[in-house]
Write a protein that holds these residues in place. Structure first.
Motif, PDB file in Angstrom:
ATOM      1  N   UNK A   1       0.866  -1.181   0.000  1.00  0.00           N
ATOM      2  CA  UNK A   1       0.000   0.000   0.000  1.00  0.00           C
ATOM      3  C   UNK A   1       0.904   1.232   0.000  1.00  0.00           C
ATOM      4  N   UNK A   2       0.595   2.187  -0.879  1.00  0.00           N
ATOM      5  CA  UNK A   2       1.383   3.411  -0.969  1.00  0.00           C
ATOM      6  C   UNK A   2       0.463   4.616  -0.940  1.00  0.00           C
ATOM      7  N   UNK A   3       0.787   5.580  -0.077  1.00  0.00           N
ATOM      8  CA  UNK A   3       0.023   6.821   0.036  1.00  0.00           C
ATOM      9  C   UNK A   3       0.961   7.988  -0.245  1.00  0.00           C
ATOM     10  N   UNK A   4       0.567   8.800  -1.226  1.00  0.00           N
ATOM     11  CA  UNK A   4       1.366   9.954  -1.634  1.00  0.00           C
ATOM     12  C   UNK A   4       0.494  11.191  -1.524  1.00  0.00           C
ATOM     13  N   UNK A   5       1.093  12.326  -1.172  1.00  0.00           N
ATOM     14  CA  UNK A   5       0.327  13.556  -1.006  1.00  0.00           C
ATOM     15  C   UNK A   5       0.378  14.464  -2.221  1.00  0.00           C
ATOM     16  N   UNK A   6      -0.621  15.344  -2.316  1.00  0.00           N
ATOM     17  CA  UNK A   6      -0.633  16.347  -3.389  1.00  0.00           C
ATOM     18  C   UNK A   6      -0.268  17.735  -2.856  1.00  0.00           C
TER      19      UNK A   6
END
Length: 808
Positions: free
Chosen positions: A55-60
């Motif tokens: 699982x990968x979470x990246x921000x904007x």
């Protein structure tokens, strides 16, 4: 002894090495750059191919994450779960890499984002903490990751959302360089702090605790009987919708009396603690325990589990699927989120009970379907007021001249920076103060959009001499509890908060609610109204002061007070439907505003198409007919009225290619027939569904009743709710046990004769049911798929409507 390492360079080597033996990997970074993604991509692909959960979470945040980096991850790693955090201006700076292994777990937290410089030669510091499998640190970190990963502002990265982000990235990086945006944002945060997610407080006292023998309240007695009826009707799932203040948790505790082992699932630690106490009050001799980041109880009579911990594959796999006889899911309107679905798909309890205070789906997904369409009981807060179980209210809709129309919409909410620019005005604060003074009673909760707005209004009210405080999720728990007690005792006039009192907490003596934020959903609005409806000594009613501007959803929010409301405010008509003691008042300027908005939206064709475009972004593909119904957030029955068929709407929306347009023209009469044919029972669509099981090359060929009998019977008896709805009469009960002759006779008498005698393109002669049209080979896949979608949609909405009628 655990050896903590300081990594000052070449973090990428550690990431690659730990990936080789990981069974689960959770990465969360503020930014992702193409250079960094390319460095780790080969190892990620190798690890994913071995079945590792990734699982990968990246921000904007500040639009620094490169769209090309997301595209590489999306296309090269189809097996991972990739989500984007929509910051809306809130700072988002995490850099965390978690690895779960067979022998050891690893937590790396530091300053390195997913970029080549950060992972190799840049000046970055990270701490690497290896932990034993039984150490709580990894589970705490993993649970916090899950909270962010499935937070409401995160969205799945797919082709549609990536295209939208790419457009936003281009716009922002043309308008402002990174350094300028960063400096301005950091200045704001130093002054006002950052926004936070939802939070709840713990009820310190329960009204039941003072009783010697706990007995259900009237609303709970009704609900318990409804649940018993569901079980007698062979349901193994049920949803109980009960307004805030009616005791949903105690309902679950009383219902648990007939089960040996119970799992109670919720998304907030405070809710779990409160639920444990409620269950112990009802069952003092039963054992209880928690399953969360810090505690792993698996053998208690009643287990209270954090969804963020339990949904992880490592933890789920440690349970036998039938471990629990009863599973209770609190705040069930969240249950269609992936984290809940993973749990619900894994366990096989004797009974599943969903409890919620809101009849509205927060994310417009199929909560109804999760309980097999069985809404055992639904007690709206208006019904509870009529029964004098909750306090009446006086509603004041106040005109707000703030112009929201030019603010950037980020999928689920307004851009926080732009919203703050119109809200943090002295003139607006003064208007809010004046309206509050004119209408308030003694104790107020004010719901704000952001911490900045809450702090700004708090300062303004204090300057005017009122006793106020601003609370948010970052406020220490003891300060929140102290503020609640001060408000309850009358030593505080008003609490300004940001999503702090939506779920799981009540201050019974609150008699005024102040809304100074755009209403983003009916579910949240309903939850917040519930905060003021508890009955308390000395309290006659609750005043609701609601500032209304031209923001999204302003024209539909009154559906909370009148389910038949369709967008044009008629105060007297709405008030006539309210319980005795309630009032509904709105400014004439608000009426003019809403009328203008409904005309501008051209509520009808344009509205349906607008929701189609929005849903396509969420899903990453063209919605099916049923997906549109479940997730678009608009009444799908309008499609038939406005367009005739769903596919005519797609044509108007510009989504059909040339071949599809030709198929629609050639077969439109059939699609209209399938869409519009009358149904007093489900039998026509069940027959069509059986024909469709023959595949795209044969579904339209003639069929005899005997050939459809087994499929027809299985569909109507496979789920208890279908059997109870369409096989509940005398004729149906005779069909419960499969008898090919009897079932074939029913098919001949009902769908075949009725449909064949009423439609131009269908005939039923000599016991053969057939369509009077052929489907050419090059069109078969499209005609088959569109027919299947209509059939699926009509069956779902038929049973959905019938179930609601039965439960009402």
């Amino acid at each position: 002894m655990t050896e903590v390492r300081l990594i000052t360079h070449h973090l990428v080597d550690d990431l690659k090495r730990l990936s080789e033996t990981a069974t689960s990997m959770y990465w969360m970074t503020a930014f992702a750059m193409t250079s960094g993604v390319k460095m780790v991509l080969p190892q990620l692909k190798a690890t994913s191919s071995l079945g590792c959960e990734i699982k990968m979470l990246v921000g904007d945040y500040l639009y620094i994450t490169q769209p090309d980096a997301l595209e590489i991850l999306l296309k090269e790693l189809p097996g991972i779960e990739l989500r984007l955090f929509q910051s809306g201006g809130q700072s988002f700076h995490p850099k965390a890499y978690l690895f779960r292994g067979n022998d050891q777990n690893h937590v790396i937290v530091g300053s390195s984002n997913l970029s080549k410089s950060a992972l190799t030669g840049g000046i970055e510091w990270s701490l690497h903490v290896p932990t034993p499998l039984d150490d709580a640190l990894f589970d705490v970190a993993a649970e916090e990751f899950m909270k962010q990963f499935y937070e409401e502002r995160t969205i799945p990265v797919n082709e549609e959302t990536l295209a939208l982000y790419r457009d936003q990235f281009d716009i922002h990086n043309i308008q402002r360089p990174f350094s300028m945006a960063w400096s301005e944002q950091e200045d704001h945060e130093v002054m006002y702090g950052t926004s936070s997610g939802d939070s709840v407080l713990v009820e310190t006292k329960e009204p039941y605790v003072t009783q010697q023998v706990l007995t259900p309240r009237p609303a709970q007695i009704l609900a318990l009987q409804a649940l018993q009826d569901s079980m007698q009707d062979d349901y193994d799932k049920a949803l109980a919708v009960m307004a805030t203040g009616l005791g949903k948790t105690y309902l679950a505790a009383f219902f648990a009396e007939q089960f040996v082992r119970v799992l109670f699932v919720a998304h907030r630690e405070e809710i779990l603690i409160q639920a444990q106490q409620s269950f112990k009050n009802v069952h003092p001799t039963k054992s209880t325990g928690f399953y969360n980041a810090k505690e792993k109880t698996m053998n208690a009579d009643f287990t209270f589990a954090s969804v963020q911990t339990l949904n992880q594959r490592h933890h789920l796999s440690g349970f036998v699927p039938d471990t629990y006889d009863l599973i209770v899911v609190d705040e069930f309107h969240h249950a269609s989120a992936p984290s809940y679905l993973r749990i619900l798909d894994y366990f096989k309890p004797k009974f599943l009970l969903g409890i919620t205070a809101t009849p509205f789906r927060l994310d417009n997904k199929d909560v109804f379907g999760l309980c097999d369409g069985n809404v055992a009981i639904s007690i709206h807060f208006l019904d509870a007021i009529k029964q004098q179980w909750l306090s009446p209210f006086r509603y004041y809709g106040i005109y707000d001249d703030t112009d929201y129309s030019q603010l950037r919409w980020l999928g689920t909410r307004y851009d926080e920076e732009q919203l703050a620019s119109v809200q943090l005005r002295t003139g607006m604060a003064q208007k809010i103060l004046q309206e509050w003074i004119q209408n308030k009673q003694s104790r107020t909760i004010a719901f704000c959009s952001s911490i900045r707005q809450a702090d700004f209004l708090n300062h303004h009210f204090q300057q005017a001499g009122f006793r106020s405080i601003s609370l948010n999720g970052n406020t220490p728990n003891e300060d929140r509890l102290s503020a609640r007690e001060r408000l309850n005792s009358g030593r505080l006039d008003i609490i300004f908060t940001v999503d702090l009192f939506n779920e799981g907490v009540d201050i019974p003596r609150v008699d005024t609610l102040l809304f100074v934020r755009p209403t983003e959903s009916l579910a949240v609005f309903t939850q917040q109204i519930g905060r003021g409806l508890r009955i308390a000594d000395g309290k006659n009613d609750c005043v609701i002061i609601d500032l209304i501007g031209n923001y999204r959803n302003a024209d539909v929010k009154w559906g909370v007070f009148n389910p038949t409301y369709v967008g044009e405010p008629e105060p007297r008509l709405i008030e006539q439907t309210l319980p005795e003691g309630c009032e509904f008042n709105i400014d004439t300027e608000v009426i003019d505003l809403i009328l203008h908005m409904t005309k501008k939206l051209a509520r009808g064709k344009e509205l349906l198409i607008l929701h189609d475009h929005e849903l396509r972004k969420d899903l990453g593909h063209r919605p099916t007919y049923l997906e549109y119904h479940l997730q678009a957030g608009v009444d799908s029955s309008m499609i038939k009225r406005e367009f005739g068929t769903y596919f005519n709407m797609l044509k108007a929306s510009g989504e059909l290619n040339d071949k599809e347009l030709q198929v629609l023209e050639d077969y439109e009469e059939w699609f209209l027939e399938a869409e519009r044919t009358g149904m007093t029972k489900s039998y026509k669509m069940v027959l069509l569904r059986c024909m469709l099981t023959r595949g795209e090359d044969e579904w339209f060929l003639p069929i005899k009743a005997v050939d459809a009998a087994k499929c027809f019977h299985h569909y109507l008896t496979d789920k208890s709710y279908r059997k109870n709805i369409d096989f509940s009469d005398k004729q149906g009960k005779e069909m419960e046990q499969y008898d090919e002759r009897k079932v074939a006779s029913l098919i001949q008498r009902m769908p075949m004769t009725m449909w064949g005698g009423s439609a131009k393109m269908i005939t039923y002669e000599d016991k053969v049911f057939k369509f009077d049209f052929d489907v050419t080979p090059d069109n078969r896949s499209i005609v088959y798929e569109w027919t299947r979608q209509i059939c699926e949609y009509r069956l779902h909405t038929y049973f959905e409507k019938k179930s609601k009628i039965i439960s009402s």
